[in-house]
Design an enzyme around this catalytic site. Structure first.
Site, mmCIF file in Angstrom:
data_model
loop_
_atom_site.group_PDB
_atom_site.id
_atom_site.type_symbol
_atom_site.label_atom_id
_atom_site.label_comp_id
_atom_site.label_asym_id
_atom_site.label_seq_id
_atom_site.Cartn_x
_atom_site.Cartn_y
_atom_site.Cartn_z
ATOM 1 N N SER A 93 0.855 -1.188 0.000
ATOM 2 C CA SER A 93 0.000 0.000 0.000
ATOM 3 C C SER A 93 0.894 1.242 0.000
ATOM 4 O O SER A 93 1.705 1.401 -0.900
ATOM 5 C CB SER A 93 -0.965 -0.027 1.181
ATOM 6 O OG SER A 93 -1.971 0.941 1.036
ATOM 7 N N ASP A 132 -8.627 -4.871 -6.227
ATOM 8 C CA ASP A 132 -8.267 -3.759 -5.342
ATOM 9 C C ASP A 132 -8.990 -2.485 -5.782
ATOM 10 O O ASP A 132 -8.857 -2.052 -6.927
ATOM 11 C CB ASP A 132 -6.754 -3.545 -5.381
ATOM 12 C CG ASP A 132 -6.225 -2.685 -4.245
ATOM 13 O OD1 ASP A 132 -7.010 -1.900 -3.687
ATOM 14 O OD2 ASP A 132 -5.038 -2.805 -3.927
ATOM 15 N N HIS A 158 -7.265 -5.310 -1.626
ATOM 16 C CA HIS A 158 -6.151 -4.584 -1.008
ATOM 17 C C HIS A 158 -5.606 -5.389 0.172
ATOM 18 O O HIS A 158 -5.738 -5.002 1.336
ATOM 19 C CB HIS A 158 -6.625 -3.204 -0.565
ATOM 20 C CG HIS A 158 -5.522 -2.202 -0.397
ATOM 21 N ND1 HIS A 158 -4.765 -1.738 -1.448
ATOM 22 C CD2 HIS A 158 -5.041 -1.572 0.704
ATOM 23 C CE1 HIS A 158 -3.873 -0.867 -1.004
ATOM 24 N NE2 HIS A 158 -4.017 -0.757 0.299
#
Length: 664
Positions: free
Chosen positions: A492, A579, A611
């Protein structure tokens, strides 16, 4: 009703699997390879909670490899049985008992789409009732109270993906009534009578305006929270009579503290504070009285607001070591479940009896860790080049006793998040393979005061990255890390940092692992999910505004894709194709640019993940590839892939030949 399944049988069955033969022989002996599955499979027990009447236990645990809800009589925890039987996707650990003592409300999503839908299950007959639309909505629990045992307030975004309307839902029948249609607010605060009292919205400069709702439904200004305070100020709850608001507040101070605010006089009373860290959580009883507040420095630090919690902490400290997390209480507060977090052994769930002051063990969270030679997670403080204190955690492998070893820098996402102490699967896995592992709470990480957060404003790819380089330099200077064998691992925002490392400081790192990282800040901000939309004013003011020429130029300059010509080191990129936060195009455009320049890149994707990795089969596959990649470039130990790809949606898009064992 389906026949009960004895959890003891399942655990014995798991312990007999072939991977058990790889486990290190005993605590204290020389390091031996521990199978990846030990670290990355689902825990045996998650979120062990009491029913409101204190007669039953519930938890999330695997059933045929997929996390489901289980219940058991408190009098006989071994008689547990599953009350859900999902087979495709883990049930969320964030479930809640209803005050019927017969129903549990839980949440599920599909393939990582982050659309968490709610349902209730009747634990007596297994009947499941949907409480929100089954597709296309993100839902969460707003309010529950014992005076309405068959009802809860839920919010979801079916009408408008940006905003969450509030519904009063019967958890027995599924009947749902709209309570408030929301067109403006990011947060709604309700009280014990299910009345909407406060709401907040973000304005152009990133500040939050809070309004109070009158009896006639009109709104009046209540308070303003400047942008510098939005990560450290939180409206929590009202007391039972609705006359006092409890909040965590950093206005007028650097470290957030717990306050009580009188709604009539607007006077505040300080209830708990910590000199070194923010108050990040408060614990309340069933009557909505604050009992304790939590701050996290290097370890968890509880501040008792009520003397009963001071007694609890004393009893729990006598029972065993570890960071204590209060998980649940019975309504009469005689009984409570707690979790002891530990770094070199499994966490443990225990039962606290406040009448007898007895603490007894309920469950070991991960039975496969029993007897293993795990490594300590050492809190460290690293000075940044401009004088900040960077709190981090270091894990040294057995091999470190002989001198400098390869290092993997592991960077958290967010970035407005933080690493904490305890059992870390990633740290233990990497240390077992012979790497030192260093996690850094770089500027912008939460919990260390608002000045530490605002020090990250407009510093993505700037001073935030300097903090990471300072951490590597520290580890080298301390004789911990071999400077020629340093790897970067991040997801991330940590994945963005990995790409910055590849394109800004390539000489520092021998290899890079990027998990769903941002490659272009402009395209990232243009593709955020709709429910992040109301937060865009905060992002514009903290990160950069793509709507202005200056802001866009700044974002372009801080994007790794802009500096692709500097990338030379091998890189592994992984992406969940569902995602919605960092869409697949962020990875794809980076991979294409790297390939055009001849940079060694391996790109792997997972069709049924978003994610992060929910399915353990995908976790095992990802970490198997990563382990082989790191071993090639840093020289650590490596467990063969074996059957760790079985059941995974792993697809190698390019670069299979660059990772040992990946081709064919």
């Amino acid at each position: 009703m389906p026949a009960p399944i004895d959890r003891r049988v399942l655990l014995r069955r798991a312990a007999s699997l072939p991977f058990a033969n790889l486990i290190a022989p005993a605590r204290g002996e020389a390091s031996a390879l521990i199978a990846r599955r030990v670290f990355f499979d689902n825990p045996d027990y998650i979120n062990v909670r009491l029913s409101p009447d204190g007669t039953q236990l519930s938890y999330v645990a695997p059933l045929d490899g997929v996390n489901n809800l289980w219940v058991a009589p408190l009098s006989d925890p071994k008689a547990a049985r599953p009350v859900t039987r999902v087979t495709d996707r883990n049930i969320s650990a964030g479930y809640r008992w209803a005050h019927t003592n017969r129903h549990v409300v839980f949440f599920r999503e599909r393939d990582g789409d982050e659309n968490w839908r709610a349902a209730s299950v009747d634990i007596t007959d297994g009947k499941i009732v949907p409480l929100t639309p089954e597709t296309g909505v993100k839902a969460f629990l707003q309010e529950s109270d014992r005076r309405f045992p068959e009802e809860m307030l839920l919010r979801h975004n079916q009408r408008d993906k940006r905003y969450f309307d509030m519904y009063r839902v019967n958890i027995v029948t599924g009947a749902s009534a709209l309570v408030y249609e929301n067109h403006d607010y990011i947060a709604l605060i309700t009280d014990s009578t299910f009345q909407l009292r406060l709401a907040s919205r973000l304005i152009a400069d990133g500040s939050a305006e809070v309004f109070e709702r009158g009896p006639d439904g009109s709104w009046a200004p209540f308070m303003t929270v400047p942008i510098a305070e939005t990560d450290t100020t939180q409206l929590l709850d009202f007391n039972e009579d609705g006359k006092t608001l409890y909040l965590i507040d950093s206005r007028g101070r650097d470290k957030a503290a717990l306050f009580a605010l009188d709604m009539a006089t607007r006077q505040t009373t300080l209830l708990a504070a910590d000199d070194d860290a923010d108050i990040v959580r408060a614990m309340f009883d069933e009557n909505r009285r604050p009992l304790a507040a939590l701050a996290i420095t290097d370890r968890m630090r509880w501040h008792a607001v009520d003397q009963s919690v001071a007694n609890d902490l004393a009893d729990l400290s006598r029972y065993g070591a570890g960071d204590i997390n209060f998980v649940s209480n019975s309504d009469d507060r005689r009984l409570g479940t707690v979790h002891f977090e530990r770094d070199t052994e499994s966490g443990e769930f225990a039962l606290l009896d406040r009448k007898t002051r007895e603490v007894r063990k309920l469950f070991t969270q991960r039975h496969t860790l029993d007897g293993l030679a795990l490594r300590k997670l050492e809190p460290v403080v690293i000075p940044s080049r401009d004088g900040l204190r960077l709190n981090g955690y270091l894990t040294r492998p057995v091999e470190a006793a002989a001198g400098a070893v390869p290092l993997v820098l592991v960077i958290h996402g967010g970035p407005y998040y933080r690493d904490t102490w305890g059992f870390s699967p990633v740290h233990q896995w990497l240390a077992n393979r012979g790497y030192a592992v260093l996690a850094v709470n770089y500027r912008g990480s939460t919990g260390f005061g608002k000045a530490f957060i605002t020090a990250a404003d407009h510093e993505w790819g700037g001073k935030m990255h300097d903090d990471l380089i300072d951490a590597v330099d520290w580890a080298v200077a301390q004789g911990i890390a071999d400077p020629k064998r340093v790897g970067f691992f991040g997801g991330s925002y940590g994945g963005y940092s990995a790409l910055v490392a590849a394109t800004k400081t390539p000489d520092v790192f021998a290899c890079i692992v990027d998990l769903f990282g941002i490659s272009n800040l402009v395209t990232f901000m243009a593709t955020i999910p709709p429910y992040w939309g109301p937060w865009i004013s905060v992002w514009k003011n903290r990160l950069g505004d793509p709507g202005t020429e200056t802001g866009r130029a700044f974002l372009v300059e801080r994007s790794p894709l802009t500096h692709i010509e500097r990338a030379v080191k091998p890189i592994l990129i992984a992406q969940g194709m569902r995602d919605v936060r960092v869409v697949a195009a962020e990875s794809e455009q980076m991979v294409n640019a790297l390939r055009q320049r001849g940079v060694p890149v391996t790109y792997i994707t997972f069709a049924d993940e978003g994610h992060g990795f929910v399915r353990p089969e995908n976790r095992l596959a990802f970490y198997g590839v990563t382990e082989a990649f790191l071993a090639k470039h840093l020289g650590g130990n490596c467990q063969p892939i074996g059957n760790d790809f079985t059941g995974s949606s792993l697809k190698v898009e390019t670069g299979a030949e660059l990772v040992p064992g990946l081709r064919g």
